[in-house]
Write a protein that holds these residues in place. Sequence first.
Motif, PDB file in Angstrom:
ATOM      1  N   ASN A 125     -14.501 -42.829  21.997  1.00 41.53           N
ATOM      2  CA  ASN A 125     -13.886 -42.176  23.227  1.00 41.53           C
ATOM      3  C   ASN A 125     -13.840 -40.360  23.240  1.00 41.53           C
ATOM      4  O   ASN A 125     -13.906 -39.963  22.197  1.00 41.53           O
ATOM      5  CB  ASN A 125     -12.205 -42.510  23.329  1.00 41.53           C
ATOM      6  CG  ASN A 125     -12.001 -43.602  23.844  1.00 41.53           C
ATOM      7  OD1 ASN A 125     -12.631 -44.926  23.963  1.00 41.53           O
ATOM      8  ND2 ASN A 125     -10.838 -43.626  24.433  1.00 41.53           N
ATOM      9  N   HIS A 126     -14.330 -40.062  24.615  1.00 35.84           N
ATOM     10  CA  HIS A 126     -14.293 -38.650  24.614  1.00 35.84           C
ATOM     11  C   HIS A 126     -13.597 -38.344  26.125  1.00 35.84           C
ATOM     12  O   HIS A 126     -13.341 -39.314  26.837  1.00 35.84           O
ATOM     13  CB  HIS A 126     -15.826 -38.100  24.744  1.00 35.84           C
ATOM     14  CG  HIS A 126     -16.635 -38.468  23.719  1.00 35.84           C
ATOM     15  ND1 HIS A 126     -16.443 -37.661  22.488  1.00 35.84           N
ATOM     16  CD2 HIS A 126     -17.418 -39.482  23.133  1.00 35.84           C
ATOM     17  CE1 HIS A 126     -17.329 -37.909  21.433  1.00 35.84           C
ATOM     18  NE2 HIS A 126     -17.996 -38.988  22.002  1.00 35.84           N
ATOM     19  N   GLY A 127     -13.054 -36.953  26.361  1.00 38.55           N
ATOM     20  CA  GLY A 127     -12.537 -36.762  27.310  1.00 38.55           C
ATOM     21  C   GLY A 127     -13.412 -35.786  28.337  1.00 38.55           C
ATOM     22  O   GLY A 127     -13.660 -34.651  27.516  1.00 38.55           O
ATOM     23  N   VAL A 160     -15.390 -29.569  28.877  1.00 30.99           N
ATOM     24  CA  VAL A 160     -14.911 -29.665  27.520  1.00 30.99           C
ATOM     25  C   VAL A 160     -14.335 -30.969  27.142  1.00 30.99           C
ATOM     26  O   VAL A 160     -13.889 -31.781  27.783  1.00 30.99           O
ATOM     27  CB  VAL A 160     -13.622 -28.653  27.275  1.00 30.99           C
ATOM     28  CG1 VAL A 160     -13.134 -28.703  25.935  1.00 30.99           C
ATOM     29  CG2 VAL A 160     -14.047 -27.205  27.943  1.00 30.99           C
ATOM     30  N   CYS A 161     -14.658 -31.337  25.848  1.00 29.52           N
ATOM     31  CA  CYS A 161     -13.844 -32.585  25.312  1.00 29.52           C
ATOM     32  C   CYS A 161     -12.533 -32.643  25.194  1.00 29.52           C
ATOM     33  O   CYS A 161     -12.065 -31.747  24.384  1.00 29.52           O
ATOM     34  CB  CYS A 161     -14.764 -33.123  24.299  1.00 29.52           C
ATOM     35  SG  CYS A 161     -14.120 -34.831  23.765  1.00 29.52           S
ATOM     36  N   ASN A 162     -11.691 -33.210  25.826  1.00 29.35           N
ATOM     37  CA  ASN A 162     -10.147 -33.152  25.551  1.00 29.35           C
ATOM     38  C   ASN A 162      -9.771 -34.492  24.870  1.00 29.35           C
ATOM     39  O   ASN A 162      -8.251 -34.442  24.879  1.00 29.35           O
ATOM     40  CB  ASN A 162      -9.592 -32.629  26.597  1.00 29.35           C
ATOM     41  CG  ASN A 162      -9.568 -33.762  27.864  1.00 29.35           C
ATOM     42  OD1 ASN A 162     -10.334 -34.838  27.632  1.00 29.35           O
ATOM     43  ND2 ASN A 162      -8.951 -33.601  28.961  1.00 29.35           N
ATOM     44  N   GLU A 163     -10.734 -35.232  24.058  1.00 24.03           N
ATOM     45  CA  GLU A 163      -9.996 -36.290  23.218  1.00 24.03           C
ATOM     46  C   GLU A 163     -10.606 -36.089  22.017  1.00 24.03           C
ATOM     47  O   GLU A 163     -11.869 -36.011  22.020  1.00 24.03           O
ATOM     48  CB  GLU A 163     -10.601 -37.514  24.009  1.00 24.03           C
ATOM     49  CG  GLU A 163     -10.110 -38.966  23.614  1.00 24.03           C
ATOM     50  CD  GLU A 163      -8.823 -39.201  23.829  1.00 24.03           C
ATOM     51  OE1 GLU A 163      -8.495 -39.173  25.295  1.00 24.03           O
ATOM     52  OE2 GLU A 163      -7.829 -39.529  23.035  1.00 24.03           O
ATOM     53  N   PHE A 164      -9.632 -35.996  21.079  1.00 31.13           N
ATOM     54  CA  PHE A 164      -9.965 -35.620  19.782  1.00 31.13           C
ATOM     55  C   PHE A 164     -10.927 -36.796  19.357  1.00 31.13           C
ATOM     56  O   PHE A 164     -10.809 -37.891  19.173  1.00 31.13           O
ATOM     57  CB  PHE A 164      -8.849 -35.710  18.725  1.00 31.13           C
ATOM     58  CG  PHE A 164      -9.164 -35.362  17.466  1.00 31.13           C
ATOM     59  CD1 PHE A 164      -9.763 -34.077  17.034  1.00 31.13           C
ATOM     60  CD2 PHE A 164      -9.413 -36.106  16.226  1.00 31.13           C
ATOM     61  CE1 PHE A 164     -10.144 -33.797  15.866  1.00 31.13           C
ATOM     62  CE2 PHE A 164      -9.763 -35.762  15.191  1.00 31.13           C
ATOM     63  CZ  PHE A 164     -10.081 -34.363  14.868  1.00 31.13           C
ATOM     64  N   CYS A 165     -12.236 -36.211  18.877  1.00 29.57           N
ATOM     65  CA  CYS A 165     -13.161 -37.166  18.374  1.00 29.57           C
ATOM     66  C   CYS A 165     -13.965 -36.924  17.300  1.00 29.57           C
ATOM     67  O   CYS A 165     -15.070 -36.976  16.947  1.00 29.57           O
ATOM     68  CB  CYS A 165     -14.295 -37.143  19.595  1.00 29.57           C
ATOM     69  SG  CYS A 165     -14.978 -35.723  20.130  1.00 29.57           S
ATOM     70  N   GLY A 166     -13.178 -36.174  16.223  1.00 28.14           N
ATOM     71  CA  GLY A 166     -13.761 -35.862  14.772  1.00 28.14           C
ATOM     72  C   GLY A 166     -14.011 -34.430  14.808  1.00 28.14           C
ATOM     73  O   GLY A 166     -13.403 -33.597  15.386  1.00 28.14           O
ATOM     74  N   ASN A 168     -16.106 -32.307  14.641  1.00 25.14           N
ATOM     75  CA  ASN A 168     -16.662 -31.248  15.442  1.00 25.14           C
ATOM     76  C   ASN A 168     -16.181 -31.348  17.053  1.00 25.14           C
ATOM     77  O   ASN A 168     -16.934 -30.943  18.035  1.00 25.14           O
ATOM     78  CB  ASN A 168     -18.064 -31.191  15.389  1.00 25.14           C
ATOM     79  CG  ASN A 168     -18.656 -30.380  14.277  1.00 25.14           C
ATOM     80  OD1 ASN A 168     -17.866 -29.442  13.735  1.00 25.14           O
ATOM     81  ND2 ASN A 168     -19.854 -30.921  13.841  1.00 25.14           N
ATOM     82  N   HIS A 169     -15.310 -31.752  17.199  1.00 21.51           N
ATOM     83  CA  HIS A 169     -14.469 -32.147  18.456  1.00 21.51           C
ATOM     84  C   HIS A 169     -14.359 -30.707  19.288  1.00 21.51           C
ATOM     85  O   HIS A 169     -14.775 -30.800  20.476  1.00 21.51           O
ATOM     86  CB  HIS A 169     -13.212 -32.827  18.386  1.00 21.51           C
ATOM     87  CG  HIS A 169     -12.199 -32.564  19.612  1.00 21.51           C
ATOM     88  ND1 HIS A 169     -12.417 -33.146  20.691  1.00 21.51           N
ATOM     89  CD2 HIS A 169     -11.143 -31.599  19.753  1.00 21.51           C
ATOM     90  CE1 HIS A 169     -11.639 -32.950  21.619  1.00 21.51           C
ATOM     91  NE2 HIS A 169     -10.809 -31.869  20.951  1.00 21.51           N
ATOM     92  N   HIS A 170     -13.975 -29.799  18.677  1.00 19.73           N
ATOM     93  CA  HIS A 170     -14.111 -28.480  19.212  1.00 19.73           C
ATOM     94  C   HIS A 170     -15.401 -28.111  19.567  1.00 19.73           C
ATOM     95  O   HIS A 170     -15.243 -26.802  20.525  1.00 19.73           O
ATOM     96  CB  HIS A 170     -13.151 -27.431  18.253  1.00 19.73           C
ATOM     97  CG  HIS A 170     -13.938 -27.061  16.939  1.00 19.73           C
ATOM     98  ND1 HIS A 170     -14.194 -28.099  16.069  1.00 19.73           N
ATOM     99  CD2 HIS A 170     -14.691 -25.950  16.691  1.00 19.73           C
ATOM    100  CE1 HIS A 170     -14.758 -27.429  15.274  1.00 19.73           C
ATOM    101  NE2 HIS A 170     -15.302 -26.328  15.529  1.00 19.73           N
ATOM    102  N   THR A 171     -16.199 -28.506  19.145  1.00 23.37           N
ATOM    103  CA  THR A 171     -17.679 -27.893  19.579  1.00 23.37           C
ATOM    104  C   THR A 171     -18.353 -28.677  20.693  1.00 23.37           C
ATOM    105  O   THR A 171     -19.633 -28.510  21.238  1.00 23.37           O
ATOM    106  CB  THR A 171     -18.786 -27.760  18.571  1.00 23.37           C
ATOM    107  OG1 THR A 171     -18.890 -29.203  18.238  1.00 23.37           O
ATOM    108  CG2 THR A 171     -18.181 -26.942  17.055  1.00 23.37           C
ATOM    109  N   MET A 172     -17.647 -29.647  21.031  1.00 21.06           N
ATOM    110  CA  MET A 172     -18.251 -30.585  22.062  1.00 21.06           C
ATOM    111  C   MET A 172     -18.003 -30.060  23.416  1.00 21.06           C
ATOM    112  O   MET A 172     -16.920 -30.386  24.193  1.00 21.06           O
ATOM    113  CB  MET A 172     -17.574 -31.953  22.111  1.00 21.06           C
ATOM    114  CG  MET A 172     -18.054 -33.040  22.830  1.00 21.06           C
ATOM    115  SD  MET A 172     -17.823 -34.800  22.575  1.00 21.06           S
ATOM    116  CE  MET A 172     -18.514 -35.354  24.129  1.00 21.06           C
ATOM    117  N   VAL A 173     -18.794 -29.178  23.862  1.00 19.53           N
ATOM    118  CA  VAL A 173     -18.752 -28.402  25.238  1.00 19.53           C
ATOM    119  C   VAL A 173     -20.273 -28.766  25.871  1.00 19.53           C
ATOM    120  O   VAL A 173     -21.285 -28.978  25.401  1.00 19.53           O
ATOM    121  CB  VAL A 173     -18.449 -27.163  24.986  1.00 19.53           C
ATOM    122  CG1 VAL A 173     -17.046 -26.720  24.625  1.00 19.53           C
ATOM    123  CG2 VAL A 173     -19.549 -26.250  24.056  1.00 19.53           C
TER     124      VAL A 173
HETATM  125 CU1  CUA Z   1     -15.582 -35.723  22.147  1.00 19.69          CU
HETATM  126 CU2  CUA Z   1     -13.629 -34.540  21.461  1.00 19.69          CU
END
Ligand code: CUA
Length: 179
Positions: A125-127, A160-166, A168-173
């Motif tokens: 899941n991603h946001g 920006v990904c706003n669903e915690f996905c692991g 490197n979630h914070h780098t998912m842009v």
């Molecule tokens: Cu994809 Cu957080």
Amino acid sequence: MSAILPPAERLWWKHPLDRVEGLWIAIAFAWCMVMFFMMVGWHIYGKQNLSTETYKTTPEMFSAKTQAMVDKYTVRTETDEKIPVVHPPEGSDVYLIGRLWSWWPILELEKDKTYKLHMTSMDYNHGFSLQPTNINIQVVPGYEHVMKITPNQSGQFSIVCNEFCGINHHTMVGRLYVK
Ligand code: CUA
């Protein structure tokens, strides 16, 4: 009476309703109704969360469609990873893939033109959060989310990904351009 000792009168639902209790039920019910109709009202007046159509898909099927669009409409590449910037024609189907930990490709759309945006996730899941407009869409693996979009503002937007996905979630842009 305590919680340990059961009440002498076991048929509690046959007791008359206390006035205060009844008032609270009425307030809670009225508030439920307000929130229920706000869901509908916000959809029309909030102009933030797009209603999506959702279909089943597979990573292979979705990748193939995205790759076909990229092969046809790439105009340049950006960043060290050579991410394709895709400029699809007005009214066409545009595809965006969310995966650990990127959004691919970069879409370049035109202001006041309408597109059909398709999105899926290749893994978890991603946001999808479009900043700074605050449009949010859940991106769920196995499902293709489709929505009609008409950008009404030009500029460079961040995804920006706003669903915690692991880790490197914070780098998912990602990026999205509107010309
Ligand atoms: Cu994809 Cu957080």
